[in-house]
Design a protein around this motif. Sequence first.
Motif, PDB file in Angstrom:
ATOM      1  N   ARG A  35       0.852  -1.009   0.001  1.00  0.00           N
ATOM      2  CA  ARG A  35      -0.151   0.020  -0.104  1.00  0.00           C
ATOM      3  C   ARG A  35       1.024   1.095   0.062  1.00  0.00           C
ATOM      4  NH1 ARG A  35      -1.253   3.409   3.928  1.00  0.00           N
ATOM      5  NH2 ARG A  35      -3.095   4.633   3.689  1.00  0.00           N
ATOM      6  N   THR A  92       2.822   6.541  -1.648  1.00  0.00           N
ATOM      7  CA  THR A  92       1.598   5.501  -1.378  1.00  0.00           C
ATOM      8  C   THR A  92       1.091   5.258  -2.916  1.00  0.00           C
ATOM      9  OG1 THR A  92       0.803   6.637   0.658  1.00  0.00           O
ATOM     10  CG2 THR A  92      -0.934   5.383  -0.601  1.00  0.00           C
ATOM     11  N   GLY A  93       0.623   3.882  -3.015  1.00  0.00           N
ATOM     12  CA  GLY A  93       0.279   3.546  -4.515  1.00  0.00           C
ATOM     13  C   GLY A  93       1.301   3.735  -5.635  1.00  0.00           C
TER      14      GLY A  93
END
Length: 121
Positions: A32, A52-53
């Motif tokens: 994540r 993130t991502g």
Amino acid sequence: QVQLVESGGGLVQPGGSLRLSCAASGSIFSIRAMGWYRQYPGKERELVATITGGIITKTADSVKGRFTIAKDNAENRVYLQMNSLKPEDTAVYYCNADVFVDRGGIYANYWGQGTQVTVSS
């Protein structure tokens, strides 16, 4: 279980550069977020930068314009390029990751063992 292994710390002169690397391995479905935190003696860990991502980044004001975080999604690695280093950047730097272990959407948080960065002439 998931392991985070950091590398790239060391001694550098003020104004110099270092690149930290962190590799995640183990029971990983997907990641994540990954990031870097640092800790001064007697202080709590503080955020340096996160991603993130694989694309959304957050960077502490104290290092903006000098540090850059990047992630290799294929290799589950995160990097921290540190330029224009200052003595106040001296700290132990820790890798951190939120890891999905299956399709259920639940993730667990992990820390690396830390790597020392010392900026001194």
